[in-house]
Structures are given as structure tokens and as C-alpha cells.
Enzyme design. Structure first.
Site, PDB file in Angstrom:
ATOM      1  N   SER A 156       0.869  -1.172   0.000  1.00 49.16           N
ATOM      2  CA  SER A 156       0.000   0.000   0.000  1.00 49.16           C
ATOM      3  C   SER A 156       0.908   1.225   0.000  1.00 49.16           C
ATOM      4  O   SER A 156       1.761   1.386   0.870  1.00 49.16           O
ATOM      5  CB  SER A 156      -0.890  -0.034   1.243  1.00 49.16           C
ATOM      6  OG  SER A 156      -1.461   1.230   1.436  1.00 49.16           O
ATOM      7  N   HIS A 187      -1.048  -2.203  -4.133  1.00 51.28           N
ATOM      8  CA  HIS A 187      -2.361  -1.877  -3.566  1.00 51.28           C
ATOM      9  C   HIS A 187      -2.513  -0.358  -3.639  1.00 51.28           C
ATOM     10  O   HIS A 187      -1.707   0.390  -3.065  1.00 51.28           O
ATOM     11  CB  HIS A 187      -2.418  -2.378  -2.128  1.00 51.28           C
ATOM     12  CG  HIS A 187      -3.714  -2.094  -1.446  1.00 51.28           C
ATOM     13  ND1 HIS A 187      -4.822  -2.894  -1.590  1.00 51.28           N
ATOM     14  CD2 HIS A 187      -4.076  -1.095  -0.607  1.00 51.28           C
ATOM     15  CE1 HIS A 187      -5.819  -2.399  -0.866  1.00 51.28           C
ATOM     16  NE2 HIS A 187      -5.391  -1.305  -0.254  1.00 51.28           N
ATOM     17  N   ASP A 223      -4.798   2.864  -2.954  1.00 50.87           N
ATOM     18  CA  ASP A 223      -5.914   3.347  -2.143  1.00 50.87           C
ATOM     19  C   ASP A 223      -6.530   4.611  -2.727  1.00 50.87           C
ATOM     20  O   ASP A 223      -5.848   5.624  -2.867  1.00 50.87           O
ATOM     21  CB  ASP A 223      -5.416   3.653  -0.725  1.00 50.87           C
ATOM     22  CG  ASP A 223      -5.153   2.404   0.080  1.00 50.87           C
ATOM     23  OD1 ASP A 223      -6.036   1.527   0.110  1.00 50.87           O
ATOM     24  OD2 ASP A 223      -4.055   2.305   0.676  1.00 50.87           O
ATOM     25  N   MET A 249      -9.308   7.369  -1.950  1.00 53.15           N
ATOM     26  CA  MET A 249     -10.185   7.922  -0.903  1.00 53.15           C
ATOM     27  C   MET A 249     -10.808   9.210  -1.415  1.00 53.15           C
ATOM     28  O   MET A 249     -10.124  10.008  -2.076  1.00 53.15           O
ATOM     29  CB  MET A 249      -9.374   8.206   0.361  1.00 53.15           C
ATOM     30  CG  MET A 249      -8.625   6.996   0.887  1.00 53.15           C
ATOM     31  SD  MET A 249      -7.886   7.321   2.487  1.00 53.15           S
ATOM     32  CE  MET A 249      -6.889   5.843   2.706  1.00 53.15           C
ATOM     33  N   HIS A 299      -8.261  -0.152  -4.514  1.00 49.39           N
ATOM     34  CA  HIS A 299      -9.155  -0.234  -3.352  1.00 49.39           C
ATOM     35  C   HIS A 299      -9.928   1.075  -3.282  1.00 49.39           C
ATOM     36  O   HIS A 299      -9.388   2.102  -2.860  1.00 49.39           O
ATOM     37  CB  HIS A 299      -8.303  -0.462  -2.089  1.00 49.39           C
ATOM     38  CG  HIS A 299      -9.089  -0.474  -0.817  1.00 49.39           C
ATOM     39  ND1 HIS A 299      -8.498  -0.345   0.427  1.00 49.39           N
ATOM     40  CD2 HIS A 299     -10.416  -0.623  -0.572  1.00 49.39           C
ATOM     41  CE1 HIS A 299      -9.426  -0.398   1.374  1.00 49.39           C
ATOM     42  NE2 HIS A 299     -10.603  -0.559   0.782  1.00 49.39           N
ATOM     43  N   MET A 320     -12.314   3.543  -1.697  1.00 50.85           N
ATOM     44  CA  MET A 320     -13.004   3.955  -0.473  1.00 50.85           C
ATOM     45  C   MET A 320     -13.770   5.212  -0.849  1.00 50.85           C
ATOM     46  O   MET A 320     -13.420   6.330  -0.460  1.00 50.85           O
ATOM     47  CB  MET A 320     -11.975   4.201   0.639  1.00 50.85           C
ATOM     48  CG  MET A 320     -11.401   2.895   1.188  1.00 50.85           C
ATOM     49  SD  MET A 320      -9.826   3.133   2.026  1.00 50.85           S
ATOM     50  CE  MET A 320      -8.719   3.059   0.632  1.00 50.85           C
ATOM     51  N   MET A 335     -10.911  -5.358   5.840  1.00 49.69           N
ATOM     52  CA  MET A 335     -10.195  -4.249   6.474  1.00 49.69           C
ATOM     53  C   MET A 335      -9.929  -4.616   7.931  1.00 49.69           C
ATOM     54  O   MET A 335     -10.859  -4.924   8.675  1.00 49.69           O
ATOM     55  CB  MET A 335     -11.036  -2.969   6.454  1.00 49.69           C
ATOM     56  CG  MET A 335     -11.209  -2.298   5.109  1.00 49.69           C
ATOM     57  SD  MET A 335      -9.692  -1.778   4.304  1.00 49.69           S
ATOM     58  CE  MET A 335      -8.876  -0.793   5.548  1.00 49.69           C
ATOM     59  N   ASP A 363      -6.137  -5.979   4.952  1.00 56.32           N
ATOM     60  CA  ASP A 363      -5.561  -4.651   4.729  1.00 56.32           C
ATOM     61  C   ASP A 363      -5.644  -3.823   6.010  1.00 56.32           C
ATOM     62  O   ASP A 363      -6.740  -3.512   6.482  1.00 56.32           O
ATOM     63  CB  ASP A 363      -6.366  -3.987   3.592  1.00 56.32           C
ATOM     64  CG  ASP A 363      -5.858  -2.605   3.224  1.00 56.32           C
ATOM     65  OD1 ASP A 363      -4.719  -2.269   3.589  1.00 56.32           O
ATOM     66  OD2 ASP A 363      -6.608  -1.878   2.537  1.00 56.32           O
TER      67      ASP A 363
END
Ligand code: DX5
Ligand code: ZN
Length: 210
Positions: free
Chosen positions: A7, A32, A34, A36, A65, A67, A136, A169
Site C-alpha cells: 500500500s 495496492h 488506495d 479515498m 481499493h 473507499m 479491512m 488490509d
């Protein structure tokens, strides 16, 4: 075969290209990534341009991923980065089956992500349609948080119903990885522990060694 994903949010972002090249030569299995949106979680991170830029410099599989509040919209923005995996959160009021078909049409593996407090039973109706699940083990939003060990039991429950790739994660390090792996996790996502370490290859060995 355990897979390790890095990540990136806790890495040396001003030298991200170099970080990725080093991770790749150390034998990393996937990146990975992220995403957001400042709504679903109280933070903002990377968008599609960054994913495209990474795609240009690395052949590593991308694991997006999301979010975000509207995963059916944001998922579309990442297709041209040719990710291997894309997950979104079951807590969002999205058309989950619609996202799954959209990803399959675009040859991206669909996965659903679950917050630590979300009951694993909510996932069961979707299991047959997914390629993976992302559990998570911290509340999403930030790197460097403490692993919530109770989450590992969800992997046991899922494995009783279906064999699929199980990602974990949040808060993964050499102490917490064994807890996850014993529960049946196949893919470890590690942020601060891995990307802030001096020797990526040694750190990955420690994560796999349980
Ligand atoms: C948290 C992110 C994680 C996080 C992991 O919202 O989804 O991917 O960056 O970082 P560590 O391993 O530091 O908990
Ligand atoms: Zn993540």
C-alpha cells in the site's frame, strides 16, 4: 502461495517511482492503490492519473481499493489503467451486481471490501459472484493504524462457504501477518511496515514466514 501487496500511501511519495521500482525488483506481487474521496473516509488520496502513471512505469498487477461513496462511478475511471483487481465497499449503497458485471466485461477481478465492524454475513449473498474479498483490519482512511485481530475470524467464515482470494488490509506486520495467515488469508496488504522498511525483500520474507 501467499501474495504480498504494498500500500503506497505511507511511502516516500516524492520518490514514488523509485519506491515502485525497488518493490518490483524485491519480488512484490501486486501494488495496492488506495482511492479515498473525503466522504466515505475522512481523507483524500490518489486518482486515475496517478494509476495511469504507475501503469506506465511498472508491470506489477494493480489492486485498486475504492473507499468512495459512489463506486459505480469511480470504478470506471480506473479501467484504462488495466488493474488486475478492483474492490469497493459493501457499506456503500451501490448496485453491487452491476459493478461486478461492469468489471467482468472489462476483464478486472471484482472484490468487495468490508469494514472491521461490518458483519461478514452481509457478504455471503455476493460470494459466488466475486473473485476476492478484502477484509479491512483497521478503520479505513489512514495508514499506520493498529491491527484489529477479531477481523481474522471473518476469513475462517468465508472459507467455509467458498474458496477465493482473501485479502487483509491494515496494520499488517511480522506479528500480525501470522494471525491473518492462520485464518486463511491469501493476500497480505502491507503499508507502513513494508514501504517504510530499509530492505523490502527482507521485510517481505518476514511477512511470508509464519
Ligand atoms: C487504509 C488503507 C490501507 C493502509 C494500510 O485505509 O486502505 O491500505 O494504507 O496501511 P498500514 O499497513 O500502514 O496499516
Ligand atoms: Zn487499502
Amino acid at each position: 502461495m501467499i501474495k504480498i501487496g504494498a500500500s503506497l500511501i505511507s511511502s516516500d511519495l516524492m520518490n514514488l517511482g523509485e519506491v515502485i521500482r525497488k518493490l518490483e525488483s524485491a519480488g512484490l506481487d501486486f501494488i495496492h492503490f488506495d482511492v479515498m474521496d473525503g466522504h466515505f473516509v475522512p481523507n483524500l488520496t490518489f486518482g486515475p492519473e496517478m494509476a495511469r502513471a504507475i501503469r506506465k512505469i511498472s508491470k506489477l498487477p494493480l489492486d485498486i481499493h475504492l473507499m468512495t461513496d459512489e463506486p459505480q462511478k469511480t470504478a470506471r475511471w480506473f479501467i484504462d489503467s488495466r488493474p488486475e483487481y478492483l474492490s469497493w465497499h459493501i457499506e456503500t449503497p451501490a448496485d453491487h451486481l452491476g459493478i461486478i458485471s461492469f468489471l467482468r466485461e472489462n476483464k478486472v477481478k471484482p472484490g468487495m471490501a468490508l469494514n472491521p465492524s461490518t458483519d461478514v454475513q452481509k457478504l455471503m449473498p455476493f460470494l459466488d459472484f466475486l473473485d476476492f474479498v478484502l477484509l479491512m483490519s483497521v478503520n479505513p482512511g489512514f495508514g499506520g493504524q493498529k491491527f484489529i485481530p477479531e477481523v481474522a475470524q471473518k476469513a475462517v467464515e468465508i472459507s467455509k462457504k467458498k474458496k477465493l482470494e482473501l485479502f487483509i488490509d491494515g496494520g499488517i506486520n511480522d506479528k500480525t501477518a501470522p494471525v491473518a495467515l492462520r485464518a486463511g488469508i491469501t493476500n497480505l496488504v502491507s503499508g507502513s511496515y513494508l514501504v517504510q522498511s530499509q530492505d523490502y525483500s527482507e521485510t517481505m520474507k518476514k511477512l511470508k514466514n509464519f
